[in-house]
Enzyme design. Structure first.
Site, PDB file in Angstrom:
ATOM      1  N   LYS A 112       0.821  -1.217   0.000  1.00 27.01           N
ATOM      2  CA  LYS A 112       0.000   0.000   0.000  1.00 27.01           C
ATOM      3  C   LYS A 112       0.846   1.254   0.000  1.00 27.01           C
ATOM      4  O   LYS A 112       0.510   2.228  -0.660  1.00 27.01           O
ATOM      5  CB  LYS A 112      -0.934   0.005   1.227  1.00 27.01           C
ATOM      6  CG  LYS A 112      -2.039  -1.025   1.118  1.00 27.01           C
ATOM      7  CD  LYS A 112      -3.114  -0.781   2.158  1.00 27.01           C
ATOM      8  CE  LYS A 112      -4.178  -1.862   2.082  1.00 27.01           C
ATOM      9  NZ  LYS A 112      -5.164  -1.748   3.161  1.00 27.01           N
ATOM     10  N   LYS A 195      -5.794 -10.544  -6.315  1.00 26.57           N
ATOM     11  CA  LYS A 195      -6.879 -10.702  -5.360  1.00 26.57           C
ATOM     12  C   LYS A 195      -7.975  -9.702  -5.709  1.00 26.57           C
ATOM     13  O   LYS A 195      -7.675  -8.582  -6.129  1.00 26.57           O
ATOM     14  CB  LYS A 195      -6.265 -10.450  -3.979  1.00 26.57           C
ATOM     15  CG  LYS A 195      -7.170 -10.043  -2.892  1.00 26.57           C
ATOM     16  CD  LYS A 195      -6.372  -9.798  -1.628  1.00 26.57           C
ATOM     17  CE  LYS A 195      -6.138  -8.300  -1.443  1.00 26.57           C
ATOM     18  NZ  LYS A 195      -5.697  -7.939  -0.089  1.00 26.57           N
ATOM     19  N   LYS A 198     -10.791  -3.627  -3.531  1.00 28.77           N
ATOM     20  CA  LYS A 198     -11.266  -2.276  -3.850  1.00 28.77           C
ATOM     21  C   LYS A 198     -10.160  -1.435  -4.454  1.00 28.77           C
ATOM     22  O   LYS A 198     -10.389  -0.637  -5.344  1.00 28.77           O
ATOM     23  CB  LYS A 198     -11.761  -1.588  -2.565  1.00 28.77           C
ATOM     24  CG  LYS A 198     -13.193  -1.938  -2.234  1.00 28.77           C
ATOM     25  CD  LYS A 198     -14.138  -0.773  -2.540  1.00 28.77           C
ATOM     26  CE  LYS A 198     -15.467  -1.279  -3.012  1.00 28.77           C
ATOM     27  NZ  LYS A 198     -16.485  -1.440  -2.005  1.00 28.77           N
TER      28      LYS A 198
HETATM   29  P1  TYM Z   1     -10.660  -5.597   4.988  1.00 31.99           P
HETATM   30  O1  TYM Z   1     -11.685  -4.590   5.353  1.00 31.99           O
HETATM   31  O2  TYM Z   1      -9.673  -5.264   3.939  1.00 31.99           O
HETATM   32  O3  TYM Z   1     -11.386  -6.929   4.543  1.00 31.99           O
HETATM   33  C1  TYM Z   1     -12.382  -7.552   5.341  1.00 31.99           C
HETATM   34  C2  TYM Z   1     -12.206  -9.052   5.268  1.00 31.99           C
HETATM   35  O4  TYM Z   1     -12.337  -9.520   3.914  1.00 31.99           O
HETATM   36  C3  TYM Z   1     -11.255 -10.363   3.598  1.00 31.99           C
HETATM   37  N1  TYM Z   1     -10.958 -10.251   2.155  1.00 31.99           N
HETATM   38  C4  TYM Z   1     -10.873 -11.283   1.303  1.00 31.99           C
HETATM   39  N2  TYM Z   1     -11.030 -12.607   1.485  1.00 31.99           N
HETATM   40  C5  TYM Z   1     -10.916 -13.398   0.393  1.00 31.99           C
HETATM   41  N3  TYM Z   1     -10.662 -12.930  -0.855  1.00 31.99           N
HETATM   42  C6  TYM Z   1     -10.509 -11.612  -1.088  1.00 31.99           C
HETATM   43  N4  TYM Z   1     -10.275 -11.163  -2.312  1.00 31.99           N
HETATM   44  C7  TYM Z   1     -10.604 -10.726   0.022  1.00 31.99           C
HETATM   45  N5  TYM Z   1     -10.523  -9.374   0.158  1.00 31.99           N
HETATM   46  C8  TYM Z   1     -10.732  -9.113   1.457  1.00 31.99           C
HETATM   47  C9  TYM Z   1     -10.109  -9.856   4.453  1.00 31.99           C
HETATM   48  O5  TYM Z   1      -9.120 -10.841   4.630  1.00 31.99           O
HETATM   49  C10 TYM Z   1     -10.812  -9.509   5.735  1.00 31.99           C
HETATM   50  O6  TYM Z   1     -10.941 -10.630   6.570  1.00 31.99           O
HETATM   51  N6  TYM Z   1      -7.247  -5.369   8.619  1.00 31.99           N
HETATM   52  C11 TYM Z   1      -8.559  -5.857   8.289  1.00 31.99           C
HETATM   53  C12 TYM Z   1      -9.649  -5.398   9.231  1.00 31.99           C
HETATM   54  C13 TYM Z   1      -9.390  -5.583  10.679  1.00 31.99           C
HETATM   55  C14 TYM Z   1      -9.475  -6.797  11.407  1.00 31.99           C
HETATM   56  C15 TYM Z   1      -9.207  -6.439  12.754  1.00 31.99           C
HETATM   57  C16 TYM Z   1      -9.740  -8.103  11.057  1.00 31.99           C
HETATM   58  C17 TYM Z   1      -9.073  -4.598  11.559  1.00 31.99           C
HETATM   59  N7  TYM Z   1      -8.982  -5.117  12.818  1.00 31.99           N
HETATM   60  C18 TYM Z   1      -9.200  -7.417  13.768  1.00 31.99           C
HETATM   61  C19 TYM Z   1      -9.725  -9.062  12.075  1.00 31.99           C
HETATM   62  C20 TYM Z   1      -9.470  -8.710  13.419  1.00 31.99           C
HETATM   63  C21 TYM Z   1      -8.934  -5.368   6.905  1.00 31.99           C
HETATM   64  O7  TYM Z   1      -8.481  -4.342   6.459  1.00 31.99           O
HETATM   65  O8  TYM Z   1      -9.886  -6.106   6.293  1.00 31.99           O
END
Ligand code: TYM
Length: 332
Positions: A112, A195, A198
């Protein structure tokens, strides 16, 4: 009951299919088997520039979508991260326990920050995984249901829990990632080496759950596949088709082997047409339910207020213990 916690960012309106299949779908299942905490991570969203009104709206959108997927506030705790100040408070303590080199090795940060350039990359983006560790450790979580891209952050979380426990005495539960292998990485429909995301997918490569169903159906039908005809799961040689099979299998709870059999001799077009229809059937009620929650702000606010209260009770207990262990003077 073992405890689970997970979070999702409130980004530009709609969840995408990767978010749902990789993570949120598991959250829905785990609300009946676990003591479950799920949150909209608005603090994390702030690591990149946000328009204040858009961020507020997107947080509501995110909460409404979580409820629309089937999270039931009677069976799990749904809340917004900024409503529980302990996240930021624990994050600071953990920042002071994280090596600079250790944080620098996080691949998501490298990806990023590479896009923004050094001066437009915030320190918040750098310590983002530490905040995520705080999220998880505050709740003494046993498991964290996420997609595969979060694996490294979970490893950091475990390392920080062990480090804290080693230095100050047993305080945190050391959590496990819960990653469903089949749906850990839903790929971009136009470029199956990427992957679905967004930030990197083109509009045609990503299925936004709140888009017009017709638009999503079209995207499935024009998904990039190889030039063959045989319907067979083969990530290496047929990555695009394999992604479609994964999506089909997850949305209908059908084994991939069974799908291969069902489509024997039928060609990619038939599979795409059926999958497009299945997706439309899934998103249509999802969109309606999301809209119902958005149209009823009082209910949404009250769900989030109750969620924050339940979350805070747990978070405050852990934080108090941490503050005492690290040697902060008790506030009288
Ligand atoms: P975020 O908001 O980017 O994504 C939310 C969840 O979706 C999953 N994900 C995917 N899984 C499979 N294939 C894909 N193409 C794909 N794109 C996204 C992500 O793995 C995620 O589980 N850092 C985290 C949010 C977070 C969090 C936490 C998660 C903040 N604090 C504590 C667990 C525990 C994030 O940015 O997810």
């Amino acid at each position: 009951r073992p405890r689970v916690l997970s979070g999702i960012q409130p980004t530009s309106g709609s969840f995408h299919l990767g978010n749902y299949l990789g993570a949120v779908r598991q959250w829905v299942a785990q609300q009946d088997t676990h003591d479950a905490f799920y949150m909209v991570v608005d603090l994390h969203a702030l690591t990149v520039t946000q328009d204040p009104e858009a961020l507020r709206a997107n947080s509501r959108f995110a909460a409404a979508q979580l409820l629309a997927t089937g999270l039931d506030p009677e069976r799990c705790t749904v809340f917004v991260q900024s409503h529980v100040p302990e996240h930021a408070q624990l994050s600071w303590v953990l920042n002071c326990l994280t090596g600079f080199g250790e944080a620098s090795r996080m691949t998501q940060f490298k990806d990023k920050s590479g896009k923004h350039g050094a001066d437009r990359t915030t320190v918040g983006l750098f310590t983002y995984p530490v905040l995520m560790a705080a999220d998880i450790l505050l709740y003494q979580s046993d498991q964290v249901p996420v997609g595969g891209d979060q694996r490294q952050h979970l490893e950091l979380t475990r390392a920080l829990a062990e480090r804290f426990n080693g230095r100050y005495g047993d305080t945190f539960k050391v959590p496990d990632a819960f990653i469903v292998k089949e749906t850990a990485r839903i790929t971009d429909l136009q470029d199956p080496t990427l992957k679905m995301s967004k930030s990197s997918s083109t509009p045609k490569g990503i299925i936004n759950l709140l888009d017009e169903p017709k638009t999503s159906a079209k995207k499935i039908k024009s998904a990039v596949t190889d030039t063959g005809t045989e319907i067979r799961y083969d990530e290496e040689n047929k990555p695009g088709l394999s992604n479609l099979l994964t999506i089909y299998s997850a949305l209908t709870d059908t084994d991939i082997a069974e799908l291969e059999q069902r489509y024997e001799g039928k060609g990619y077009g038939a599979l795409k047409t059926d999958l497009a229809e299945i997706l439309v059937e899934w998103v249509t009620p999802f969109r309606r339910r999301t809209q119902e929650y958005l149209d009823d702000p009082e209910t949404l606010d009250s769900v989030l207020a109750k969620g924050a209260e339940k979350a805070r009770a747990v978070a405050a207990e852990t934080l108090a213990q941490v503050y005492e262990r690290v040697g902060f003077l008790a506030a009288k």
